[in-house]
Motif scaffolding. Structure first.
Motif, mmCIF file in Angstrom:
data_model
loop_
_atom_site.group_PDB
_atom_site.id
_atom_site.type_symbol
_atom_site.label_atom_id
_atom_site.label_comp_id
_atom_site.label_asym_id
_atom_site.label_seq_id
_atom_site.Cartn_x
_atom_site.Cartn_y
_atom_site.Cartn_z
ATOM 1 N N ILE A 79 -13.218 1.587 9.334
ATOM 2 C CA ILE A 79 -13.758 2.762 8.647
ATOM 3 C C ILE A 79 -13.712 2.589 7.139
ATOM 4 O O ILE A 79 -12.756 2.023 6.592
ATOM 5 C CB ILE A 79 -13.000 4.036 9.088
ATOM 6 C CG1 ILE A 79 -13.592 5.265 8.420
ATOM 7 C CG2 ILE A 79 -11.518 3.926 8.808
ATOM 8 C CD1 ILE A 79 -13.122 6.561 9.049
ATOM 9 N N PHE A 81 -13.950 4.927 3.800
ATOM 10 C CA PHE A 81 -13.895 6.322 3.395
ATOM 11 C C PHE A 81 -14.707 6.613 2.155
ATOM 12 O O PHE A 81 -15.047 5.719 1.396
ATOM 13 C CB PHE A 81 -12.449 6.755 3.129
ATOM 14 C CG PHE A 81 -11.616 6.823 4.358
ATOM 15 C CD1 PHE A 81 -10.772 5.786 4.698
ATOM 16 C CD2 PHE A 81 -11.691 7.918 5.194
ATOM 17 C CE1 PHE A 81 -10.010 5.847 5.838
ATOM 18 C CE2 PHE A 81 -10.929 7.978 6.340
ATOM 19 C CZ PHE A 81 -10.094 6.937 6.662
ATOM 20 N N ASN A 83 -13.739 7.948 -0.616
ATOM 21 C CA ASN A 83 -13.088 7.489 -1.828
ATOM 22 C C ASN A 83 -12.468 6.105 -1.655
ATOM 23 O O ASN A 83 -11.597 5.723 -2.426
ATOM 24 C CB ASN A 83 -12.046 8.507 -2.271
ATOM 25 C CG ASN A 83 -11.194 8.944 -1.108
ATOM 26 O OD1 ASN A 83 -10.993 8.181 -0.167
ATOM 27 N ND2 ASN A 83 -10.692 10.165 -1.143
ATOM 28 N N ALA A 85 -10.200 4.626 -0.502
ATOM 29 C CA ALA A 85 -8.778 4.534 -0.160
ATOM 30 C C ALA A 85 -8.232 3.124 -0.303
ATOM 31 O O ALA A 85 -7.500 2.633 0.549
ATOM 32 C CB ALA A 85 -8.553 5.047 1.259
ATOM 33 N N LEU A 86 -8.612 2.445 -1.369
ATOM 34 C CA LEU A 86 -8.007 1.142 -1.635
ATOM 35 C C LEU A 86 -6.580 1.372 -2.106
ATOM 36 O O LEU A 86 -6.286 2.369 -2.746
ATOM 37 C CB LEU A 86 -8.802 0.420 -2.741
ATOM 38 C CG LEU A 86 -10.225 0.004 -2.373
ATOM 39 C CD1 LEU A 86 -10.894 -0.674 -3.558
ATOM 40 C CD2 LEU A 86 -10.214 -0.938 -1.184
ATOM 41 N N PHE A 87 -5.696 0.459 -1.761
ATOM 42 C CA PHE A 87 -4.302 0.623 -2.160
ATOM 43 C C PHE A 87 -4.163 0.336 -3.651
ATOM 44 O O PHE A 87 -4.378 -0.786 -4.090
ATOM 45 C CB PHE A 87 -3.407 -0.320 -1.361
ATOM 46 C CG PHE A 87 -3.567 -0.174 0.126
ATOM 47 C CD1 PHE A 87 -3.648 -1.289 0.939
ATOM 48 C CD2 PHE A 87 -3.632 1.079 0.720
ATOM 49 C CE1 PHE A 87 -3.782 -1.159 2.318
ATOM 50 C CE2 PHE A 87 -3.775 1.220 2.087
ATOM 51 C CZ PHE A 87 -3.855 0.100 2.897
ATOM 52 N N PRO A 88 -3.786 1.344 -4.440
ATOM 53 C CA PRO A 88 -3.816 1.201 -5.898
ATOM 54 C C PRO A 88 -2.823 0.183 -6.438
ATOM 55 O O PRO A 88 -3.000 -0.322 -7.543
ATOM 56 C CB PRO A 88 -3.442 2.594 -6.410
ATOM 57 C CG PRO A 88 -3.463 3.492 -5.244
ATOM 58 C CD PRO A 88 -3.294 2.665 -4.038
ATOM 59 N N ASN B 417 -3.993 9.655 -2.286
ATOM 60 C CA ASN B 417 -5.165 9.638 -1.427
ATOM 61 C C ASN B 417 -4.792 9.959 0.017
ATOM 62 O O ASN B 417 -3.977 9.261 0.621
ATOM 63 C CB ASN B 417 -5.784 8.238 -1.513
ATOM 64 C CG ASN B 417 -7.184 8.206 -0.935
ATOM 65 O OD1 ASN B 417 -7.433 8.774 0.132
ATOM 66 N ND2 ASN B 417 -8.089 7.553 -1.633
ATOM 67 N N ASN B 419 -6.158 9.491 2.715
ATOM 68 C CA ASN B 419 -6.699 8.650 3.776
ATOM 69 C C ASN B 419 -5.878 7.408 4.105
ATOM 70 O O ASN B 419 -6.200 6.681 5.037
ATOM 71 C CB ASN B 419 -8.122 8.214 3.425
ATOM 72 C CG ASN B 419 -9.064 9.393 3.384
ATOM 73 O OD1 ASN B 419 -8.972 10.283 4.231
ATOM 74 N ND2 ASN B 419 -9.938 9.426 2.412
ATOM 75 N N PHE B 420 -4.816 7.173 3.365
ATOM 76 C CA PHE B 420 -4.069 5.937 3.598
ATOM 77 C C PHE B 420 -3.523 5.851 5.022
ATOM 78 O O PHE B 420 -3.546 4.790 5.637
ATOM 79 C CB PHE B 420 -2.911 5.794 2.607
ATOM 80 C CG PHE B 420 -3.353 5.467 1.207
ATOM 81 C CD1 PHE B 420 -2.700 6.003 0.119
ATOM 82 C CD2 PHE B 420 -4.421 4.614 0.978
ATOM 83 C CE1 PHE B 420 -3.100 5.715 -1.173
ATOM 84 C CE2 PHE B 420 -4.837 4.316 -0.309
ATOM 85 C CZ PHE B 420 -4.174 4.876 -1.388
ATOM 86 N N VAL B 423 -6.268 4.864 7.297
ATOM 87 C CA VAL B 423 -6.573 3.433 7.159
ATOM 88 C C VAL B 423 -5.551 2.646 7.975
ATOM 89 O O VAL B 423 -5.902 1.732 8.717
ATOM 90 C CB VAL B 423 -6.519 2.999 5.674
ATOM 91 C CG1 VAL B 423 -6.577 1.494 5.562
ATOM 92 C CG2 VAL B 423 -7.640 3.634 4.904
ATOM 93 N N THR B 426 -6.174 2.883 11.738
ATOM 94 C CA THR B 426 -7.307 2.124 12.252
ATOM 95 C C THR B 426 -7.097 0.620 12.110
ATOM 96 O O THR B 426 -7.706 -0.169 12.810
ATOM 97 C CB THR B 426 -8.616 2.509 11.528
ATOM 98 O OG1 THR B 426 -8.411 2.309 10.130
ATOM 99 C CG2 THR B 426 -8.966 3.949 11.791
ATOM 100 N N VAL B 438 2.627 1.087 0.461
ATOM 101 C CA VAL B 438 1.622 1.767 -0.350
ATOM 102 C C VAL B 438 2.149 3.077 -0.943
ATOM 103 O O VAL B 438 2.120 3.280 -2.146
ATOM 104 C CB VAL B 438 0.344 2.057 0.475
ATOM 105 C CG1 VAL B 438 -0.688 2.757 -0.387
ATOM 106 C CG2 VAL B 438 -0.228 0.768 1.020
ATOM 107 N N ASN B 442 3.521 3.783 -4.965
ATOM 108 C CA ASN B 442 2.701 4.634 -5.817
ATOM 109 C C ASN B 442 3.395 5.914 -6.245
ATOM 110 O O ASN B 442 2.817 6.726 -6.955
ATOM 111 C CB ASN B 442 1.384 4.975 -5.092
ATOM 112 C CG ASN B 442 0.425 3.819 -5.134
ATOM 113 O OD1 ASN B 442 -0.041 3.442 -6.196
ATOM 114 N ND2 ASN B 442 0.161 3.232 -3.991
ATOM 115 N N TYR B 523 -1.473 0.703 -12.741
ATOM 116 C CA TYR B 523 -2.083 1.460 -11.646
ATOM 117 C C TYR B 523 -1.405 2.793 -11.388
ATOM 118 O O TYR B 523 -1.955 3.690 -10.823
ATOM 119 C CB TYR B 523 -2.091 0.642 -10.357
ATOM 120 C CG TYR B 523 -0.711 0.385 -9.786
ATOM 121 C CD1 TYR B 523 -0.079 -0.819 -9.991
ATOM 122 C CD2 TYR B 523 -0.043 1.368 -9.060
ATOM 123 C CE1 TYR B 523 1.174 -1.056 -9.478
ATOM 124 C CE2 TYR B 523 1.216 1.137 -8.555
ATOM 125 C CZ TYR B 523 1.817 -0.081 -8.765
ATOM 126 O OH TYR B 523 3.066 -0.311 -8.253
#
Lengths: 253, 527, 322
Positions: A79, A81, A83, A85-88, B417, B419-420, B423, B426, B438, B442, B523
């Protein structure tokens, strides 16, 4: 060849029927868009397809296997998304490698695979960059690479371009189409943008308030809208376009 | 996901056992028949009125000072902002009773400053000044934080619309600062209303409610009466807590805002700069008085240089008490941060049917004054294995200071975010891994802030632990009470300084780590 | 992450480390007397681990009342007798101990013995009085004079046995209602009702007040240390109170507790009284305190040992608004 089959899918959420007896198929290698306004249920559908939510009724059959009750991790789907949702806290390479490294249990192999994919999406020159240093389009490419590297049969997209400006969108549409042709991956694409859906897809599902109004090729939908809703939905955008051209040029079309 | 969530459940059990149960048990032991007599008694009424009076005045002044400072650091061209901010928060690093002692050192009848000038501040003035001293930094931090979330585009809009300064303030600044402002008012009021360190040291015969409670429990061993008085101390805290829970704060939805362009105004800058530096100087004079008292033989008889106070505390096991404090502070910080963080994770990201309850339980500790918490723990756990251990001190401190770090984590985790986790699902990555790789990286800065908050407060607290310690576990801060009671001001000053130095070292360490890391990874600020 | 868990584990282990064969003494004496006690303990019992925990009398009683016989203390000394009365069920029967060192009639209870008797008087700052040309008060009524405004400190009867003794004395002299009236007026001149009994003397030393209603022994100690103070006995005599000591129930069987207790009673106790709290309660007491007033007469302290009187007077004190 049918890759995915959805049968009698229904979902009620807080006493509201969000998805109402949906039935459709997706062919292998096909680019299918699910088009509809906000609130029509397309995001819920996406979440059920990918396995994050469960439907109340119905089945999902993938490659002749009933995956309705499968975990999200076991459906062979990826999937992307809205935005991304890349890991910053990870750079481009690390983002793509992360899940693969855990799956393969071999860092070097994972790196090799990731580099391959990143080259294919043309992000191999930005390996050390962090997501906040990338443009929206670049982020999308990395997000796609992250799913591709795990070799999913189907990739789902949740309105990935709605945050971008018009120019970028056009470029990325072209790239996405090129990638799809190259990898021949089945792609299911959620959007509210009719132009986008029509330009990218082999077929489009027009959805409204939990119901499928029409499933057809863009051409057929445009020329043979099944009902008033579809007709309005399609032509409305066209009318807006014509009006803006009229305004700009002063010509009455 | 209606699966049974074990970590939510465990945290729930923890909070119920150590928040609801002790309070409930304590309330059950109250002899309610005496309630009427209590509130009719003139000493209670006097204490209540005194508390309300002194707290209101101190709160107003503290908030004013805090706002002016926050304004100075955010809206003027003053230099060395980060350093000034650090200096202004130094009063938060020593126990409140030390503030009281410092004021006596300077402004008591025989004070260093007041002696020559012929006045003293014992009584209501002393309580007001002392209370302002330890509360303004906290209010200042809340305002400072509030300024960060104002959408500065609105200033341009206001300018274009032709609004004058006052109208701009009303429609833009105040709208965004409303919540931090009210939060600060409630928090400051509650803090001052429930403190007994300053009034005990500097209040003279001006009795406030917490001192009244302390005397009832310590003097007359009347736990029941103490609890009833404690209920009144709960009221402002409860209001504060209800407000925080239900008042919508839309400022925090602003993730990115452009930088505010500060206009040139030398006059404004200079005036505010002088005020700021004056305040900092005053704080340092106070600390200086500690140093002075630490090194002189006797404040009245003989002002010659002497190291005898140092000798005394070294001969009296100061190392052991210091060790106790450090051990407790470290464990509270580590365990408290972990529990608060995961609690916030459950409520901010996992949600589920218990998350509302969990959220309320987590914040409710804000509403319980330390002295009441300590009392409830004593009565509830004295016959358990927790009795007289380090463990109970650690737990009581974790509960006492839980709310703020929890909210820090809650706010930070909400911003990440959403959605992590999807992610991860999935991609077949375990939840634990995604949190570790993650989510935690952060929120590193927030985690460090949480740790720092737990640590500093554990080092300076005297209220909750005052009923729970014993010879083996006694923390350093309680020595100040001892020494003060025996007029050993030099020794009390030294202990205050030790606590201050340790807290400064910790805060400096965290500050340096943050700076080092922010240079390494940019970041952090671009989630 | 692993490092974090290791550190955590290590710290948790540290919390368990504590010797359990130590003998704990709760002492409400002043720091100086505690220091001497510690030194003498180290000399007399070098092989024992005896911990002297300084704890204010109210705190001590509160802890024992709340924790009962599982309190960490084994022996409790210098506890206000009124508090001791209240919590005496937590203390062991002492009839097996030989208290013949005391004068007859001093010890009347099974569960505790008297530690010290202490008198209290006015302690005035002579230098201040001379400088400001003040008259020396001779009666309670004198203390109401306007010239003493904010110059007097008295311990709070609610939290201090010293304060309570003053209050009880005035009640015995003036009657309940007049006593309350009196203190309402005196409050004008009071700088603070201190929590501890040594509070007023401390304030006097700090130069914060000029008249302390405090313990005679502390006043004398200050004078001997060089402060320019004077002990003033009111016409009505010197109020007095007592503190007590005992063993927590069950601990008398603990190893060495008996020995330490007996030493406390016969050796240190005698030393303490002779050198710090010279009011006579022992048969053979040779006071060593210099300048201790030798002709103090007892004030009317009827009811000082009664719990019911204390309860009644404590309630009455509420009316003084303080």
């Amino acid at each position: 060849m049918v890759s995915l089959e959805v049968k009698h899918l229904s979902k009620t959420y807080k006493k509201k029927l969000v998805l109402n007896d949906l039935n459709f198929t997706v062919n292998k290698g096909e680019f299918l868009s699910i088009l509809g306004p906000s609130g029509c249920g397309k995001t819920t559908l996406l979440k059920i397809l990918i396995g994050i939510e469960k439907s109340d009724q119905g089945q999902i059959i993938k490659d002749n296997t009933d995956i309705t009750n499968f975990d999200a991790a076991n459906r062979g789907m990826g999937i992307v998304f809205q935005n991304y949702a890349l890991f910053p806290n990870m750079n481009v390479l690390e983002n793509v490698m992360y899940a693969l490294k855990i799956k393969m249990k071999n860092k070097d192999k994972a790196k090799e695979e990731s580099l391959k994919i990143l080259k294919m999406v043309k992000m191999d020159q930005e390996l050390k960059k962090y997501p906040h240093e990338l443009s929206g389009g670049q982020q999308q490419r990395v997000a796609i690479a992250r799913t591709l590297v795990l070799n999913p049969d189907i990739i789902l997209f949740d309105e990935p371009m709605s945050a971008l400006d018009a120019d970028n969108r056009l470029t990325l549409r072209k790239e996405l189409k090129a990638l799809q042709t190259k990898f021949n991956t089945t792609m299911i694409y959620i959007t509210h943008d009719q132009e986008e859906a029509f330009s990218l897809s082999d077929r489009v599902i027009v959805m409204n308030e939990g119901v499928i109004e029409q499933i057809d090729t863009p051409n057929k939908i445009f020329n043979n809208p099944k009902n008033a809703y579809v007709k309005n939905f399609v032509t409305r955008h066209l009318i807006e376009k014509v009006e803006s051209i009229e305004k700009c040029t002063g010509i009455d079309l | 996901m209606k699966k049974f969530n074990i970590s939510q459940f465990l945290i729930l059990i923890f909070l119920i056992t150590f928040v609801i149960f002790p309070l409930g048990r304590m309330l059950l032991m109250v002899k309610w028949a005496n309630f009427g007599t209590l509130i009719a008694s003139s000493s209670f009424k006097e204490a209540l009125i005194n508390s309300l009076l002194v707290t209101s005045i101190a709160t107003i002044i503290a908030i004013l000072i805090a706002y002016i400072l926050a304004f100075t650091l955010n809206r003027t061209n003053i230099k060395h902002r980060a350093v000034l901010k650090l200096l202004l928060t130094i009063p938060m690093l020593i126990p409140s009773i030390s503030h009281g002692l410092g004021l006596i050192n300077l402004f008591g009848t025989n004070g260093l400053i007041s002696k020559g000038l012929g006045f003293n501040i014992i009584g209501m003035p002393g309580i007001i000044i002392g209370s302002i001293l330890y509360s303004f930094p906290i209010a200042f931090l809340m305002f400072d934080d509030g300024f960060k979330y104002i959408d500065n585009n609105l200033y341009d809009t206001a300018h274009v619309l032709g609004l004058n300064k006052w109208q701009t303030f009303k429609t833009v600044t105040f709208t965004y600062l409303k919540k931090p402002f009210l939060s600060a008012v409630f928090a400051t009021f509650t803090m001052i209303f429930t403190d007994y360190g300053v009034p005990l040291a500097v209040g003279g015969k001006f009795i406030t409610l917490p001192v009244f409670l302390y005397k009832e429990v310590i003097g007359l061993l009347d736990f029941s009466k103490g609890t009833m008085i404690g209920l009144f101390l709960l009221i402002p805290a409860l209001i504060s807590f209800l407000f925080d829970t239900f008042f919508k704060d839309y400022a925090h939805n602003n993730l990115k805002s452009k930088d505010y362009v500060i206009k040139e105004n030398k006059l404004r800058d200079n005036v505010l700069k002088i005020l700021t530096y004056t305040l900092i100087t005053f704080v340092f004079i106070l600390l200086g008085s500690f140093i002075y008292y630490a090194f002189i033989n006797s404040p009245v008889l003989d002002h010659s240089f002497s190291l005898k106070h140092f000798d005394y505390i070294l001969a009296n096991n100061v190392g052991k008490y210091l060790f106790n404090s450090l051990l407790i502070a470290l464990l509270v910080s580590i365990l408290g941060t972990i529990i608060a963080y995961f609690c916030a994770y459950e409520t901010a990201r996992v949600k589920g049917k218990f998350s509302r309850l969990l959220h309320i339980l987590a914040i409710v500790s804000l509403a319980i004054p330390g002295i009441v918490l300590g009392l409830s723990f004593t009565t509830s756990f004295k016959s358990t294995f927790l009795h007289n251990t380090f463990t109970i001190l650690i737990i009581v401190n974790i509960i006492h200071f839980f709310a703020s770090p929890y909210l820090m984590a809650y706010n930070a985790l909400q911003k990440i975010n959403p959605n992590f986790e999807m992610v991860a699902k999935t991609c077949n990555i375990s939840l634990f891994k995604i949190i570790k790789d993650v989510i935690i990286p952060n929120t590193k800065i927030t985690i460090r802030e949480m740790f720092s908050y737990f640590f500093v407060n554990s080092m300076i607290t005297i209220s909750a632990v005052t009923f729970l310690y014993n010879t083996k576990t006694m923390p350093l801060a309680l020595l100040i009470n001892n020494y003060e009671g025996n007029l050993m001001l030099g020794e009390a000053a030294i202990i205050s300084l030790i606590i201050l130095i340790i807290n400064i070292i910790l805060k400096l360490g965290i500050y340096l780590i943050n700076r080092y890391e922010s240079r390494k990874d940019a970041y952090e600020y671009n989630i | 992450m692993k490092k974090l868990w290791c550190l955590l584990g290590f710290l948790i282990l540290l919390t368990g480390c504590a010797k359990d064969d130590s003998i704990v003494i709760y002492s409400s004496m002043e720091e100086e007397r505690n220091q001497v006690l510690k030194e003498q303990l180290a000399n007399k019992f070098p092989d024992l681990d005896v911990v002297v925990q300084a704890i204010a009398t109210g705190n001590s009683a509160a802890k024992i009342k709340s924790e009962g016989t599982s309190v960490e203390a084994d022996i409790v000394i210098d506890l206000e007798t009124a508090h001791m009365e209240d919590i005496k069920d937590n203390f062991a029967n002492l009839s097996s101990f030989d208290d013949s060192i005391y004068l007859d009639g001093v010890n009347t209870e099974d569960n505790y013995f008297t530690w010290v008797k202490y008198t209290m008087n006015l302690i005035i700052d002579e230098e201040y009085f001379q400088k400001h040309n003040l008259d020396i008060p001779k009666t309670y009524e004198d203390l109401l004079k306007k010239e003493y405004k904010n110059l007097i400190a008295m311990p709070d009867p609610k939290t201090s046995g010293t304060g309570y003794a003053f209050f009880l004395n005035t009640v015995n002299i003036m009657g309940e209602d007049k006593a309350v009236e009196y203190f309402k007026k005196l409050k004008e001149n009071i700088r603070e009702f201190t929590t501890s009994g040594s509070g007023p003397t401390n304030l006097l030393k700090q130069g914060e007040i000029a008249i302390a209603m405090g313990m005679t022994a502390q006043g004398v100690e200050a004078i001997n240390a060089g402060y320019n103070f004077k002990i003033v006995e009111l016409k009505t005599g010197s109020p007095y109170n007592t503190t007590s000591f005992g063993i927590i129930k069950g601990r008398e069987e603990k190893e060495n507790v008996r020995e330490v207790f007996e030493w406390l009673m016969n050796d240190f106790g005698k030393f303490d009284k002779e050198n710090y709290m010279p009011d006579i309660i022992l048969k053979d007491q040779n006071n060593q305190v210099k300048n201790y007033p030798s002709n103090l007469k007892d004030a009317d302290m009827t009811g000082i040992d009664s719990v019911s009187v204390k309860e009644k007077l404590t309630e009455m004190w509420e009316k003084v608004n303080g």
